[in-house]
Design an enzyme around this catalytic site. Structure first.
Site, PDB file in Angstrom:
ATOM      1  N   ARG B 123       0.495  13.993   9.190  1.00 57.11           N
ATOM      2  CA  ARG B 123      -0.691  14.766   9.603  1.00 57.11           C
ATOM      3  C   ARG B 123      -1.268  15.640   8.497  1.00 57.11           C
ATOM      4  O   ARG B 123      -1.972  16.612   8.773  1.00 57.11           O
ATOM      5  CB  ARG B 123      -0.411  15.624  10.833  1.00 57.11           C
ATOM      6  CG  ARG B 123      -0.041  14.800  12.046  1.00 57.11           C
ATOM      7  CD  ARG B 123      -0.303  15.544  13.342  1.00 57.11           C
ATOM      8  NE  ARG B 123       0.212  14.765  14.456  1.00 57.11           N
ATOM      9  CZ  ARG B 123       1.445  14.872  14.934  1.00 57.11           C
ATOM     10  NH1 ARG B 123       2.264  15.769  14.440  1.00 57.11           N
ATOM     11  NH2 ARG B 123       1.839  14.105  15.913  1.00 57.11           N
ATOM     12  N   LYS B 145     -14.161  13.672   0.834  1.00 57.19           N
ATOM     13  CA  LYS B 145     -14.324  12.469   1.640  1.00 57.19           C
ATOM     14  C   LYS B 145     -13.272  11.456   1.238  1.00 57.19           C
ATOM     15  O   LYS B 145     -13.134  11.131   0.059  1.00 57.19           O
ATOM     16  CB  LYS B 145     -15.695  11.849   1.419  1.00 57.19           C
ATOM     17  CG  LYS B 145     -16.802  12.527   2.169  1.00 57.19           C
ATOM     18  CD  LYS B 145     -18.017  11.617   2.141  1.00 57.19           C
ATOM     19  CE  LYS B 145     -19.221  12.256   2.765  1.00 57.19           C
ATOM     20  NZ  LYS B 145     -20.362  11.314   2.723  1.00 57.19           N
ATOM     21  N   GLU B 187     -24.944   7.443 -10.449  1.00 56.74           N
ATOM     22  CA  GLU B 187     -24.679   8.645  -9.645  1.00 56.74           C
ATOM     23  C   GLU B 187     -25.059   9.909 -10.424  1.00 56.74           C
ATOM     24  O   GLU B 187     -25.429  10.921  -9.824  1.00 56.74           O
ATOM     25  CB  GLU B 187     -23.208   8.705  -9.198  1.00 56.74           C
ATOM     26  CG  GLU B 187     -22.795   7.625  -8.195  1.00 56.74           C
ATOM     27  CD  GLU B 187     -23.260   7.878  -6.743  1.00 56.74           C
ATOM     28  OE1 GLU B 187     -23.832   8.955  -6.466  1.00 56.74           O
ATOM     29  OE2 GLU B 187     -23.044   6.998  -5.896  1.00 56.74           O
ATOM     30  N   LYS B 229     -22.928  18.420  -7.609  1.00 60.21           N
ATOM     31  CA  LYS B 229     -22.228  18.007  -6.394  1.00 60.21           C
ATOM     32  C   LYS B 229     -21.418  19.156  -5.804  1.00 60.21           C
ATOM     33  O   LYS B 229     -21.398  19.353  -4.585  1.00 60.21           O
ATOM     34  CB  LYS B 229     -21.337  16.785  -6.656  1.00 60.21           C
ATOM     35  CG  LYS B 229     -20.645  16.346  -5.377  1.00 60.21           C
ATOM     36  CD  LYS B 229     -20.396  14.880  -5.233  1.00 60.21           C
ATOM     37  CE  LYS B 229     -19.824  14.606  -3.834  1.00 60.21           C
ATOM     38  NZ  LYS B 229     -19.302  13.263  -3.664  1.00 60.21           N
ATOM     39  N   GLU B 239     -21.678  17.322   5.951  1.00 60.36           N
ATOM     40  CA  GLU B 239     -22.844  16.505   6.201  1.00 60.36           C
ATOM     41  C   GLU B 239     -23.831  17.082   7.188  1.00 60.36           C
ATOM     42  O   GLU B 239     -24.301  16.403   8.077  1.00 60.36           O
ATOM     43  CB  GLU B 239     -22.439  15.115   6.704  1.00 60.36           C
ATOM     44  CG  GLU B 239     -21.393  14.516   5.852  1.00 60.36           C
ATOM     45  CD  GLU B 239     -21.824  13.208   5.237  1.00 60.36           C
ATOM     46  OE1 GLU B 239     -23.015  13.051   4.937  1.00 60.36           O
ATOM     47  OE2 GLU B 239     -20.958  12.384   5.033  1.00 60.36           O
ATOM     48  N   ARG B 243     -25.646  18.471   2.608  1.00 60.40           N
ATOM     49  CA  ARG B 243     -24.770  17.444   2.051  1.00 60.40           C
ATOM     50  C   ARG B 243     -25.366  16.054   2.171  1.00 60.40           C
ATOM     51  O   ARG B 243     -25.099  15.178   1.344  1.00 60.40           O
ATOM     52  CB  ARG B 243     -23.394  17.487   2.715  1.00 60.40           C
ATOM     53  CG  ARG B 243     -22.457  16.463   2.108  1.00 60.40           C
ATOM     54  CD  ARG B 243     -21.007  16.789   2.223  1.00 60.40           C
ATOM     55  NE  ARG B 243     -20.240  15.779   1.490  1.00 60.40           N
ATOM     56  CZ  ARG B 243     -18.954  15.839   1.240  1.00 60.40           C
ATOM     57  NH1 ARG B 243     -18.267  16.874   1.650  1.00 60.40           N
ATOM     58  NH2 ARG B 243     -18.345  14.896   0.571  1.00 60.40           N
ATOM     59  N   ASN B 247     -26.799  11.418  -0.093  1.00 60.58           N
ATOM     60  CA  ASN B 247     -27.016  10.016   0.286  1.00 60.58           C
ATOM     61  C   ASN B 247     -28.257   9.402  -0.353  1.00 60.58           C
ATOM     62  O   ASN B 247     -28.612   8.269  -0.030  1.00 60.58           O
ATOM     63  CB  ASN B 247     -27.112   9.888   1.810  1.00 60.58           C
ATOM     64  CG  ASN B 247     -25.797  10.220   2.475  1.00 60.58           C
ATOM     65  OD1 ASN B 247     -24.741  10.074   1.875  1.00 60.58           O
ATOM     66  ND2 ASN B 247     -25.865  10.702   3.705  1.00 60.58           N
ATOM     67  N   HIS B 250     -28.420   5.770  -0.959  1.00 64.38           N
ATOM     68  CA  HIS B 250     -27.292   5.150  -0.273  1.00 64.38           C
ATOM     69  C   HIS B 250     -27.670   4.507   1.060  1.00 64.38           C
ATOM     70  O   HIS B 250     -26.931   3.669   1.558  1.00 64.38           O
ATOM     71  CB  HIS B 250     -26.166   6.168  -0.060  1.00 64.38           C
ATOM     72  CG  HIS B 250     -25.424   6.486  -1.334  1.00 64.38           C
ATOM     73  ND1 HIS B 250     -26.018   7.116  -2.407  1.00 64.38           N
ATOM     74  CD2 HIS B 250     -24.140   6.235  -1.721  1.00 64.38           C
ATOM     75  CE1 HIS B 250     -25.124   7.256  -3.384  1.00 64.38           C
ATOM     76  NE2 HIS B 250     -23.996   6.728  -2.995  1.00 64.38           N
ATOM     77  N   HIS B 254     -25.860   1.119   0.578  1.00 65.76           N
ATOM     78  CA  HIS B 254     -24.720   0.618   1.344  1.00 65.76           C
ATOM     79  C   HIS B 254     -25.052  -0.694   2.045  1.00 65.76           C
ATOM     80  O   HIS B 254     -24.226  -1.603   2.114  1.00 65.76           O
ATOM     81  CB  HIS B 254     -24.277   1.649   2.388  1.00 65.76           C
ATOM     82  CG  HIS B 254     -23.420   2.734   1.818  1.00 65.76           C
ATOM     83  ND1 HIS B 254     -23.386   4.011   2.340  1.00 65.76           N
ATOM     84  CD2 HIS B 254     -22.559   2.740   0.771  1.00 65.76           C
ATOM     85  CE1 HIS B 254     -22.544   4.750   1.642  1.00 65.76           C
ATOM     86  NE2 HIS B 254     -22.038   4.007   0.683  1.00 65.76           N
ATOM     87  N   HIS B 267     -21.319  -0.720  -6.797  1.00 65.24           N
ATOM     88  CA  HIS B 267     -21.878   0.433  -6.099  1.00 65.24           C
ATOM     89  C   HIS B 267     -23.021   1.069  -6.882  1.00 65.24           C
ATOM     90  O   HIS B 267     -24.059   1.413  -6.318  1.00 65.24           O
ATOM     91  CB  HIS B 267     -20.773   1.460  -5.835  1.00 65.24           C
ATOM     92  CG  HIS B 267     -21.231   2.651  -5.055  1.00 65.24           C
ATOM     93  ND1 HIS B 267     -21.610   2.570  -3.729  1.00 65.24           N
ATOM     94  CD2 HIS B 267     -21.388   3.949  -5.412  1.00 65.24           C
ATOM     95  CE1 HIS B 267     -21.983   3.777  -3.305  1.00 65.24           C
ATOM     96  NE2 HIS B 267     -21.853   4.637  -4.302  1.00 65.24           N
TER      97      HIS B 267
END
Lengths: 367, 367
Positions: B123, B145, B187, B229, B239, B243, B247, B250, B254, B267
């Protein structure tokens, strides 16, 4: 007649609302309805629970756009990464999104795997527990622990992820076989020893009725046990000393489950043995004989199943591998008196081993 | 010569300390040493990275009792639940505990899977990222992330779990092939468009040197991109609108990766196309032609690989399945000017589809 109870558990990311006891489905309907409104809802359940109580849940979740039922195997077998993969694949296929909702509907293992799916699907979605066993109502559904097993160790993959809601309706307990109630009562007794002497006395006085599933006694016991766990978790969400109290009976209990084999020794029975052992350890420190006798006597009246012959070395090894173990060694939860216990770190293994040896050979009474 | 940089990212459970640039290994040694002291340390890496840089890491982690090396496949193939199961099993076998440490050592995919293991092993245990690619240094290692892929959707199983430390040493970038630098620079350009016009100008002026891996230019670019960042993530860990700015490129990117096939479109290239498309969308709203031209021109100079012929319906479907999508529809990040962008929800699909059609058929320039 008990009217049931509402509780709020405040944690670091918000709060969990719990409805306990008679009529919990009805009492929660409005809040669940607005939470579900316009959302896709995934119900993680097992086939038997769906068959027995599926209609009640459908009625309770009437606000959802669509219910997607996802079945996992009941019991510890369902708690695997393979089940997580299967469920999350089906969720993706069915168009699951970040603001979709998940509801777990079943016993503790269904709640554990469903809660873990909720924690990691798209990095976390909101969910609710609707526990249908006594064990899940008083223990697994409260506190946000989720997870699955590796073959080598129980609950070794998981997350802390608090449910938004818990609906523990008494109605679903009416179909439980006596054996499942007996298993769940071990956790109720644990709560009583830890923090509620009045609950302990209630179990002493009404054990036979409780085991028969007498509704009013059971509701009272569930509500008291839930209140104990909520108070402990609210004080300490992530296993500092307060929350570690809940491991009473589990240091040995988990090791017994591992050594005997998962599925071959039930969790309640394992915790029962763990509590008997903890009482003996505690008696050697500061637990008065009189309280120790009451604790032992009550647990014994609940008849934890006899243990098979076990290799003490294997049990010790399993304790060392238990997730509660830290590099610094094992910790034990020991009762001080009825309604109070303490966490003890770094007990000398030489003190524990001989007692364990005699406990496992059944000679603990003369120790 | 740049001296490198230290940054602290404050988040809801504490903070992450980052060392960036030349000498990051040396500068982080004391802090890492006390964090590791007396602990079992698991290094999640890939075989090539271990071969190239393993000794440097061993030297940097000299405070650990024992290092256990765990290798996963490089790239998206390594990001699977099967890899999570394999790594966690090995950790259990090797005596991993709650206070053991994990270090990810490799590119973004190694960091993603290693970080997810750290989030769910017992955990959650503490961990550090030691990123060895440009892409991982400026993007994946920052922000907590973590996750793995399902065959149907990238990063669909994961968690937010912040590393305790990030060590982004310039030295490990020296072995990167030009192509990997080019991928990572997309990026960097994204960060520049979002929030740093000065960084944008630097890339415009020194693109050739950057692509050749010229150390000083690259360190300056990495430090500026990391700062962008860190600032965005610190303002908004999970997000919300801030945040979601990250994206940029993206939403389409994606979907292109999914449609072309993971591993078949890199990517960086995918994000490059996503940025070109976002610039066109933005130009139709409020982005001045002059800034749009500079953005398009720079991205085109980086030569995103040509797209194969793609079925527009499949791309649209993949966008709908992307984890960023909410029940309420897609969101787009659109530049306003150099150094500023906005998140736009609920664009009319009828506005997006024709532009997408012409983009995919390569006729966007005349659109």
């Amino acid at each position: 007649m008990h009217q049931g109870q509402e509780l709020d558990l405040f944690h670091e990311r918000g709060s969990t609302r719990l409805w306990i006891g008679p009529g919990a489905f009805d009492r929660s309907r409005a809040d669940l309805g607005s939470w579900l409104k316009g959302r896709r809802v995934f119900v993680v359940t097992s086939a038997p629970v769906r068959r027995l109580h599926g209609r009640r849940l459908t009625a309770a979740l009437e606000g959802a756009v669509s219910l997607v039922w996802l079945e996992v195997a009941d019991g510890e077998d369902g708690k695997s990464l393979a089940a997580v993969e299967q469920v999350t694949r089906e969720m993706i296929e069915a168009g699951g999104k970040r603001d979709s909702r998940l509801v777990t509907f079943g016993g503790g293992s269904v709640g554990d795997v469903g809660g873990f799916v909720a924690s990691c699907f798209l990095r976390g979605i909101e969910y609710a527990h609707v526990p249908t066993t006594l064990l899940a109502q008083v223990d697994a559904s409260i506190g946000g622990k989720t997870g699955v097993n590796l073959p080598q160790a129980k609950n070794s993959i998981g997350a802390f992820h608090q449910p938004r809601f818990v609906v523990s309706d008494s109605g679903v307990l009416s179909t439980l076989p006596r054996e499942q109630i007996r298993q769940g009562l071990f956790e109720v007794v644990k709560a009583a020893i830890l923090a509620d002497a009045k609950l302990f006395a209630l179990i002493e006085q009404r054990l036979a009725e409780l085991l028969e599933g007498e509704r009013e006694a059971l509701s009272a016991a569930v509500e008291a046990a839930v209140a104990v766990k909520v108070a402990i978790v609210a004080a300490d969400e992530r296993e500092g000393d307060r929350r570690r109290l809940l491991n009473l009976g589990h240091t040995l209990g988990h090791a017994l489950e591992t050594t005997v084999g998962h599925g071959l020794l039930a969790h309640g029975d394992a915790v029962g043995h763990g509590m008997l052992f903890a009482v003996e350890l505690a008696r050697r420190r500061r637990l008065a004989d009189q309280d120790a006798d009451r604790m032992r006597s009550l647990v014994e009246r609940m008849e934890p199943v006899a243990l098979p012959e076990l290799d003490r070395e294997k049990v010790l090894e399993a304790m060392g591998r238990d997730k509660k173990a830290r590099e610094s060694g094992l910790s034990w939860v020991l009762p001080i008196r009825l309604g109070a216990a303490e966490v003890v770190d770094g007990l000398d293994p030489r003190d524990v081993e001989p007692l364990l040896a005699s406990y496992l050979t059944g000679s603990v009474e003369s120790a």
